[in-house]
Design a protein around this motif. Structure first.
Motif, PDB file in Angstrom:
ATOM      1  N   GLY A   1     -14.524   8.798 -17.158  1.00 29.31           N
ATOM      2  CA  GLY A   1     -15.741   8.772 -17.960  1.00 29.31           C
ATOM      3  C   GLY A   1     -16.520   7.493 -17.744  1.00 29.31           C
ATOM      4  O   GLY A   1     -16.238   6.719 -16.830  1.00 29.31           O
ATOM      5  N   ARG A   2     -17.512   7.291 -18.598  1.00 29.30           N
ATOM      6  CA  ARG A   2     -18.380   6.103 -18.488  1.00 29.30           C
ATOM      7  C   ARG A   2     -18.011   5.071 -19.544  1.00 29.30           C
ATOM      8  O   ARG A   2     -17.736   5.406 -20.698  1.00 29.30           O
ATOM      9  N   TRP A   3     -18.042   3.798 -19.118  1.00 29.54           N
ATOM     10  CA  TRP A   3     -17.699   2.663 -19.962  1.00 29.54           C
ATOM     11  C   TRP A   3     -18.804   1.620 -19.828  1.00 29.54           C
ATOM     12  O   TRP A   3     -19.334   1.424 -18.746  1.00 29.54           O
TER      13      TRP A   3
ATOM     14  N   PRO B   1     -23.894 -16.514 -13.905  1.00 33.66           N
ATOM     15  CA  PRO B   1     -24.343 -16.040 -15.224  1.00 33.66           C
ATOM     16  C   PRO B   1     -23.779 -14.665 -15.575  1.00 33.66           C
ATOM     17  O   PRO B   1     -23.578 -13.825 -14.705  1.00 33.66           O
ATOM     18  N   ALA B   2     -23.566 -14.457 -16.854  1.00 36.54           N
ATOM     19  CA  ALA B   2     -23.102 -13.153 -17.337  1.00 36.54           C
ATOM     20  C   ALA B   2     -24.197 -12.120 -17.100  1.00 36.54           C
ATOM     21  O   ALA B   2     -25.382 -12.445 -17.138  1.00 36.54           O
ATOM     22  N   PRO B   3     -23.807 -10.867 -16.858  1.00 33.35           N
ATOM     23  CA  PRO B   3     -24.825  -9.827 -16.679  1.00 33.35           C
ATOM     24  C   PRO B   3     -25.513  -9.505 -18.010  1.00 33.35           C
ATOM     25  O   PRO B   3     -24.992  -9.834 -19.081  1.00 33.35           O
ATOM     26  N   LEU B   4     -26.652  -8.851 -17.931  1.00 40.38           N
ATOM     27  CA  LEU B   4     -27.327  -8.360 -19.134  1.00 40.38           C
ATOM     28  C   LEU B   4     -26.708  -7.036 -19.589  1.00 40.38           C
ATOM     29  O   LEU B   4     -26.721  -6.706 -20.769  1.00 40.38           O
ATOM     30  N   SER B   5     -26.181  -6.284 -18.617  1.00 42.82           N
ATOM     31  CA  SER B   5     -25.515  -5.021 -18.929  1.00 42.82           C
ATOM     32  C   SER B   5     -24.606  -4.661 -17.763  1.00 42.82           C
ATOM     33  O   SER B   5     -24.744  -5.195 -16.660  1.00 42.82           O
ATOM     34  N   GLY B   6     -23.686  -3.770 -18.029  1.00 42.03           N
ATOM     35  CA  GLY B   6     -22.795  -3.290 -16.982  1.00 42.03           C
ATOM     36  C   GLY B   6     -22.230  -1.951 -17.371  1.00 42.03           C
ATOM     37  O   GLY B   6     -21.971  -1.695 -18.549  1.00 42.03           O
ATOM     38  N   GLU B   7     -22.075  -1.075 -16.374  1.00 40.62           N
ATOM     39  CA  GLU B   7     -21.516   0.243 -16.633  1.00 40.62           C
ATOM     40  C   GLU B   7     -20.495   0.586 -15.561  1.00 40.62           C
ATOM     41  O   GLU B   7     -20.726   0.377 -14.376  1.00 40.62           O
ATOM     42  N   LEU B   8     -19.379   1.110 -15.996  1.00 43.31           N
ATOM     43  CA  LEU B   8     -18.294   1.548 -15.132  1.00 43.31           C
ATOM     44  C   LEU B   8     -18.184   3.056 -15.278  1.00 43.31           C
ATOM     45  O   LEU B   8     -18.132   3.580 -16.387  1.00 43.31           O
ATOM     46  N   ASP B   9     -18.161   3.760 -14.150  1.00 41.30           N
ATOM     47  CA  ASP B   9     -18.033   5.216 -14.153  1.00 41.30           C
ATOM     48  C   ASP B   9     -16.762   5.571 -13.384  1.00 41.30           C
ATOM     49  O   ASP B   9     -16.704   5.393 -12.164  1.00 41.30           O
ATOM     50  N   VAL B  10     -15.746   6.036 -14.095  1.00 36.39           N
ATOM     51  CA  VAL B  10     -14.479   6.426 -13.480  1.00 36.39           C
ATOM     52  C   VAL B  10     -14.550   7.930 -13.218  1.00 36.39           C
ATOM     53  O   VAL B  10     -14.612   8.731 -14.157  1.00 36.39           O
TER      54      VAL B  10
ATOM     55  N   ALA C   1     -10.838   6.464  -8.899  1.00 40.24           N
ATOM     56  CA  ALA C   1     -12.082   6.229  -8.165  1.00 40.24           C
ATOM     57  C   ALA C   1     -13.131   5.821  -9.187  1.00 40.24           C
ATOM     58  O   ALA C   1     -13.188   6.382 -10.288  1.00 40.24           O
ATOM     59  N   TRP C   2     -13.940   4.826  -8.826  1.00 43.73           N
ATOM     60  CA  TRP C   2     -14.918   4.314  -9.776  1.00 43.73           C
ATOM     61  C   TRP C   2     -16.132   3.720  -9.077  1.00 43.73           C
ATOM     62  O   TRP C   2     -16.087   3.386  -7.907  1.00 43.73           O
ATOM     63  N   THR C   3     -17.179   3.576  -9.878  1.00 46.42           N
ATOM     64  CA  THR C   3     -18.396   2.864  -9.493  1.00 46.42           C
ATOM     65  C   THR C   3     -18.711   1.910 -10.632  1.00 46.42           C
ATOM     66  O   THR C   3     -18.654   2.293 -11.799  1.00 46.42           O
ATOM     67  N   LEU C   4     -19.050   0.684 -10.283  1.00 46.69           N
ATOM     68  CA  LEU C   4     -19.449  -0.316 -11.268  1.00 46.69           C
ATOM     69  C   LEU C   4     -20.825  -0.837 -10.885  1.00 46.69           C
ATOM     70  O   LEU C   4     -21.059  -1.178  -9.720  1.00 46.69           O
ATOM     71  N   VAL C   5     -21.724  -0.910 -11.863  1.00 48.69           N
ATOM     72  CA  VAL C   5     -23.051  -1.483 -11.651  1.00 48.69           C
ATOM     73  C   VAL C   5     -23.305  -2.473 -12.783  1.00 48.69           C
ATOM     74  O   VAL C   5     -23.167  -2.127 -13.957  1.00 48.69           O
ATOM     75  N   GLU C   6     -23.640  -3.714 -12.418  1.00 45.58           N
ATOM     76  CA  GLU C   6     -24.038  -4.725 -13.400  1.00 45.58           C
ATOM     77  C   GLU C   6     -25.480  -5.103 -13.121  1.00 45.58           C
ATOM     78  O   GLU C   6     -25.901  -5.156 -11.962  1.00 45.58           O
ATOM     79  N   GLU C   7     -26.233  -5.361 -14.185  1.00 43.11           N
ATOM     80  CA  GLU C   7     -27.642  -5.717 -14.038  1.00 43.11           C
ATOM     81  C   GLU C   7     -27.924  -7.063 -14.677  1.00 43.11           C
ATOM     82  O   GLU C   7     -27.321  -7.436 -15.677  1.00 43.11           O
ATOM     83  N   ASP C   8     -28.879  -7.789 -14.064  1.00 40.05           N
ATOM     84  CA  ASP C   8     -29.398  -9.029 -14.635  1.00 40.05           C
ATOM     85  C   ASP C   8     -30.918  -8.929 -14.675  1.00 40.05           C
ATOM     86  O   ASP C   8     -31.478  -7.853 -14.461  1.00 40.05           O
TER      87      ASP C   8
ATOM     88  N   THR D   1     -12.290 -12.763 -19.857  1.00 40.44           N
ATOM     89  CA  THR D   1     -11.881 -11.476 -20.397  1.00 40.44           C
ATOM     90  C   THR D   1     -13.131 -10.651 -20.663  1.00 40.44           C
ATOM     91  O   THR D   1     -14.146 -11.168 -21.117  1.00 40.44           O
ATOM     92  N   LEU D   2     -13.031  -9.378 -20.356  1.00 42.56           N
ATOM     93  CA  LEU D   2     -14.139  -8.471 -20.568  1.00 42.56           C
ATOM     94  C   LEU D   2     -13.667  -7.311 -21.433  1.00 42.56           C
ATOM     95  O   LEU D   2     -12.545  -6.824 -21.267  1.00 42.56           O
ATOM     96  N   THR D   3     -14.514  -6.884 -22.333  1.00 40.16           N
ATOM     97  CA  THR D   3     -14.223  -5.728 -23.168  1.00 40.16           C
ATOM     98  C   THR D   3     -15.226  -4.641 -22.799  1.00 40.16           C
ATOM     99  O   THR D   3     -16.415  -4.908 -22.698  1.00 40.16           O
ATOM    100  N   LEU D   4     -14.717  -3.430 -22.597  1.00 42.80           N
ATOM    101  CA  LEU D   4     -15.580  -2.292 -22.303  1.00 42.80           C
ATOM    102  C   LEU D   4     -15.363  -1.220 -23.372  1.00 42.80           C
ATOM    103  O   LEU D   4     -14.234  -1.006 -23.819  1.00 42.80           O
ATOM    104  N   LYS D   5     -16.437  -0.570 -23.739  1.00 42.71           N
ATOM    105  CA  LYS D   5     -16.394   0.508 -24.722  1.00 42.71           C
ATOM    106  C   LYS D   5     -16.730   1.826 -24.026  1.00 42.71           C
ATOM    107  O   LYS D   5     -17.632   1.860 -23.184  1.00 42.71           O
ATOM    108  N   ARG D   6     -16.030   2.879 -24.393  1.00 48.34           N
ATOM    109  CA  ARG D   6     -16.302   4.202 -23.817  1.00 48.34           C
ATOM    110  C   ARG D   6     -17.676   4.671 -24.275  1.00 48.34           C
ATOM    111  O   ARG D   6     -17.999   4.619 -25.449  1.00 48.34           O
ATOM    112  N   VAL D   7     -18.477   5.136 -23.298  1.00 54.82           N
ATOM    113  CA  VAL D   7     -19.805   5.667 -23.593  1.00 54.82           C
ATOM    114  C   VAL D   7     -19.741   7.181 -23.629  1.00 54.82           C
ATOM    115  O   VAL D   7     -20.382   7.826 -24.448  1.00 54.82           O
ATOM    116  N   LYS D   8     -18.953   7.750 -22.708  1.00 55.33           N
ATOM    117  CA  LYS D   8     -18.880   9.206 -22.598  1.00 55.33           C
ATOM    118  C   LYS D   8     -17.576   9.591 -21.941  1.00 55.33           C
ATOM    119  O   LYS D   8     -17.058   8.946 -21.086  1.00 55.33           O
TER     120      LYS D   8
END
Length: 166
Positions: A35-37, A53-62, A71-78, A159-166
């Motif tokens: 799912g998406r995190w 610098p820390a990203p403004l947002s990031g999403e992980l799609d497993v 298998a996954w894709t990670l995209v971080e944005e600044d 340390t990074l915390t990710l929350k499930r989006v979907k």
């Protein structure tokens, strides 16, 4: 541009787990991370001296979590747009494989260390730093990623915390 280290957070973020006592039987079955995190920025601790610098947002799609492979894709944005990008498809038995991190191919390995846990190691080729990440699913909708970036003993470098989006 973000370092490959930050993008590999995705790799680590994929993998998840509650620390479990060592068991004689191998771990099998899905880990429950498909799912998406999204990175929970307020609950994450970035080491900007090591990663920038820390990203403004990031999403992980497993996309694959079948008990044998992730298998996954990670995209971080600044502010400028895409800051980090990662694609990986790895067996959970520690077999070295190639991943794409910020358009560079690097060698990683993923070891399953619990029913819902993995460690992800970047082997330092292709200009990437040697680093490791432990990923723990602290509850069904939260992942904790502890990164060792500098290779020195001690507490995690970030340390990074990710929350499930979907």
């Amino acid at each position: 541009m973000r370092t490959p280290l930050t993008a590999l957070v995705g790799a680590a973020l994929l993998a998840t787990a509650l620390p479990l006592a060592a068991q004689a039987q191998p771990f099998n079955g899905p880990m429950g991370v498909a799912g998406r995190w999204a990175i929970d920025l307020p609950r994450s601790n970035f080491n900007t001296a090591l990663t920038g610098p820390a990203p403004l947002s990031g999403e992980l799609d497993v996309t694959i979590d079948d008990g044998k492979t992730l298998a996954w894709t990670l995209v971080e944005e600044d502010e400028a747009g895409v800051a980090a990008l990662q694609f990986a498809d790895a067996r959970l038995d520690g077999t070295p494989t190639k991943a794409v991190v910020n358009l560079t191919r690097v060698t990683i390995s993923v070891d399953r260390v619990g029913q819902s846990a993995v460690t992800v190691t970047t082997h330092g080729d292709g200009g990437a730093r040697h680093q490791s990440m432990k990923v723990t699913r602290t509850n069904p909708d939260t992942l904790l990623v502890e990164q060792d970036i500098d290779g020195k003993p001690g507490p995690p470098d970030q340390t990074l915390t990710l929350k499930r989006v979907k």
